[in-house]
Design an enzyme around this catalytic site. Structure first.
Site, short mmCIF file in Angstrom:
data_model
loop_
_atom_site.label_atom_id
_atom_site.label_comp_id
_atom_site.label_asym_id
_atom_site.label_seq_id
_atom_site.Cartn_x
_atom_site.Cartn_y
_atom_site.Cartn_z
N CYS A 274 35.59 26.85 22.65
CA CYS A 274 36.23 27.49 23.81
C CYS A 274 37.30 28.50 23.45
O CYS A 274 37.37 29.58 24.05
CB CYS A 274 36.78 26.42 24.77
SG CYS A 274 38.16 25.45 24.13
N HIS A 332 41.29 22.99 27.18
CA HIS A 332 40.21 23.96 27.36
C HIS A 332 40.86 25.32 27.53
O HIS A 332 41.91 25.46 28.16
CB HIS A 332 39.34 23.62 28.57
CG HIS A 332 38.20 24.57 28.78
ND1 HIS A 332 37.40 24.99 27.75
CD2 HIS A 332 37.75 25.21 29.89
CE1 HIS A 332 36.49 25.83 28.21
NE2 HIS A 332 36.69 25.99 29.50
N ASP A 355 35.88 32.54 32.41
CA ASP A 355 35.63 31.56 31.35
C ASP A 355 34.28 31.87 30.69
O ASP A 355 33.23 31.61 31.27
CB ASP A 355 35.62 30.15 31.93
CG ASP A 355 35.63 29.09 30.83
OD1 ASP A 355 35.43 29.45 29.65
OD2 ASP A 355 35.83 27.90 31.15
#
Length: 683
Positions: A274, A332, A355
């Site tokens: 991530c 995250h 994202d």
């Protein structure tokens, strides 16, 4: 009449780059300018001088097969909504006229061509061609990415380094990252990313027309950073097996990743997780002129069934089990981009979540956003894009369940754990800035106190559990540090007026930030007797020799389960934490006299905190300071031993730059990092 010829076109590169704040892109082959502002080019004519009474100029601006043709006037007033070109009549040089070309504030981002033609008495006499790259313009008030404050533009568009925050809220890790947007070839690769996208391949005309809109651009980039649906930049891998690629933890900047992707003919780079996806996307957006920052959400929920509940399961011995498709990542990382949202209403302007980590499809494609942060806070799930998914990431409740042989033994609820801290790098300083309040309504101290007291009977937080008469608290003595014992206390309170005998199970498992834990590496069992209303505190330690071989860059899930021997009721408290690695220390020899093109010296120091000898490879890098990377092999170093490595670097440009170092240890699953901000002064 004598003919007129165009001998040369001067793109006035240094002047235009400075005026458009694109001087970092000076190595680009084409001139780089920003939309909504004029740029100047100069013609060198041959044959005879330009005659304004009989001669005229036209310019054709081209993006792919789209084009606009316009006359070059002698009026400096141009519209901000359409293309224009003019000659300044007050400074007219008839042998070498200067032409100003002005793009609309909503022009499409891309690689443009232009054609200049000179007409004399109705017949074309001469023409010439040129190229330029057009980016978004956060300095232009009419651009949809305009951001108001100068320090924000410097941080979120121009800054080529930053910090990514990882770990846990107890032990936040500040990982240095080089965005590398000014490194050779990075600008061209970011523009090629748009060309390689499925949207461009499907309809070049439509893609070019849509590139005026940062909402459209951001969705294309979000999808193209991962490789799930296209020839994207990065292949994700959370298996722990990286033998046919790079361990995501080894990347230190975006430049290497983007260069490798371009040089391979746009084959996905292996591998990313991530923070790598987010950091590379931040580079691309800053290159394109869209303000962008990297954001970390600690205790980030992945709610697969959209019920805003995450269930976590434990055995009666305190082992965390993998029973649910839902999960909580210890952290995250995504990005926020700044833009107006004319598609959904002006009240949603500002920061938007994007994202690029492939978790869930949006419109049939693995991308996420742009989701207005304001809409997430107010749970406006009726708006575009992907607001329910992001809302759950920061707001889901956690139900902790103790199981035995398929039977539920106890269940507790935690309403505060998910999204407990949301943060980004502070503007202008290498430190953390909390932005949790942008995403969710934070309870006042009074209401927080109420919820904590009521939690004694109904809810449990990370470190606390309760049954009908017994409460248990699990507390670390301090943030754990590599090479030192992990000290913690278990506090047990008997709230009833009867004595109790309790079975005690303590369990520690190593885990990755996004996975359920692996096998137990440390445990302890015992019996506790509690007199009526008694409070008992137990102190425990996990020694370095017990965790060093299994933890490394991983985290620890520590849990305690108490079982009432009479009623068989169970109560659990747990904590997930990381162990702080030592930092590499970097010192600049003559810090106040760092200037471009003058060799400087720095010293990197490492002290071995481990209980055994270590060796490894030291890598030093710094965009704008060092070309490429420098590698040094570190010989075996005894416990508590210290080693120093002297390095030299020559800054290439002024401003604040980051010198970063990482030590990859060969016999420990750990990488030691450090960074130093270097201010390069003007000569």
């Amino acid at each position: 009449m004598e003919d007129i010829f165009i001998k040369n076109v001067d793109m006035e590169k240094s002047e235009n780059l400075e005026r458009h704040r694109t001087d970092g892109f000076s190595s680009a082959k084409s001139l780089v300018v920003r939309r909504g502002a004029p740029f100047r080019i100069s013609l060198q004519l041959e044959g005879r001088p330009f005659n304004p009474k009989t001669d005229s100029l036209r310019v054709k601006i081209m993006l792919g097969r789209l084009y606009v043709i316009m006359p070059i006037t002698f009026c400096r007033r141009v519209s901000s909504s359409r293309w224009g070109a003019y000659i300044d009549p007050e400074n007219l040089d008839l042998q070498s006229p200067s032409i100003f070309i002005s793009s609309p504030a909503s022009a499409s981002v891309g690689h443009y061509g232009f054609q200049l033609c000179v007409f004399s008495q109705g017949s074309q006499q001469a023409r010439t061609y040129g190229k330029f790259i057009l980016l978004c313009n956060p300095w232009c008030p009419k651009d949809s990415v305009h951001i108001p404050f100068e320090d924000q533009k410097e941080e979120y568009v121009q800054n080529d380094s930053g910090l990514l925050f990882m770990g846990t809220t107890m032990n936040i890790v500040s990982r240095p990252w080089s965005f590398d947007q000014y490194e050779p070839g990075v600008l061209e690769t970011c523009l090629n990313l748009l060309q390689v996208s499925p949207q461009h391949q499907k309809s070049r005309r439509l893609d070019y027309l849509n590139r005026k809109n940062p909402v459209y651009i951001s969705r294309v980039v979000s999808a193209m950073i991962n490789s799930e649906d296209d020839r994207g930049v990065l292949k994700g891998n959370w298996s722990g097996d990286f033998k046919d690629g790079a361990n995501p933890s080894m990347w230190t900047g975006s430049g290497d990743i983007l260069s490798q992707w371009a040089q391979s003919g746009y084959s996905p780079v292996k591998y990313g997780q991530c923070w790598v996806f987010a950091a590379v996307m931040c580079t691309v957006m800053r290159v394109l002129g869209i303000p962008c920052r990297v954001v970390t959400n600690f205790n980030s929920a992945h709610d697969t069934n959209d019920n805003l509940v995450i269930e976590e399961y434990y055995s009666e011995k305190g082992e965390k089990l993998e029973h649910s498709k839902d999960s909580i990542w210890n952290f995250h990382v995504w990005v926020e981009c700044w833009m107006t949202r004319r598609d959904i209403g002006g009240e949603m302007d500002g920061w938007q979540v994007l994202d690029p980590t492939p978790q869930q499809r949006s419109g049939g494609v693995f991308c996420c956003g742009p989701s207005p942060v304001k809409a997430i806070k107010d749970r406006r799930i009726d708006l575009l894009y992907d607001i329910p998914f992001v809302y759950a990431e920061v707001n889901a409740d956690v139900h902790t369940v103790i199981m035995s042989k398929g039977r539920v033994l106890s269940r507790n609820k935690d309403t505060e754990r998910v999204g407990s801290l949301i943060c980004t790098k502070a503007v202008g300083f290498p430190r953390l800035q909390k932005i949790t309040g942008d995403y969710k309504y934070i309870k006042s101290p009074t209401s927080t106190l109420t919820s904590r007291s009521s939690a004694m009977s109904d809810d449990s937080t990370l470190r606390r559990g309760s049954s009908k008469g017994v409460f248990v608290f699990l507390n670390l003595d301090k943030a754990p540090v590599a090479g030192e014992p992990i000290g913690f206390t278990v506090k047990v309170i008997n709230k009833q007026k009867v004595a109790k005998t309790m079975k005690l199970h303590l369990n520690a498992q190593a885990k990755e930030y996004n996975h359920s834990p692996s096998d137990t590496f440390w445990e302890m069992q015992g019996i506790i007797t509690l007199a009526p209303m008694e409070v008992k505190t137990l102190t425990q330690q996990i020694l370095p020799a017990q965790y060093e071989d299994v933890v490394g860059d991983n985290l620890i899930n520590l849990a305690v389960v108490l079982e009432d021997k009479d009623s068989h009721e169970r109560v659990l408290a747990s904590e997930e934490f990381n162990i702080a690695s030592p930092q590499l220390n970097i010192q600049i020899t003559d810090e106040d006299s760092v200037v471009p093109n003058k060799e400087q010296t720095a010293v990197v120091t490492f002290t071995n905190p481990f209980s055994h000898m270590v060796s490894g490879v030291l890598t030093v890098a710094g965009a704008g300071l060092i070309q490429g990377k420098i590698h040094f092999r570190m010989l075996p170093l005894r416990p508590r031993g210290k080693v120093e490595q002297c390095i030299t670097f020559t800054p290439g440009m002024v401003g604040t730059k980051m010198l970063q170092a990482s030590l990859s240890l060969t016999n420990v699953n750990s990488t030691i990092r450090g960074f130093k901000m270097v201010f390069v002064n003007r000569v």
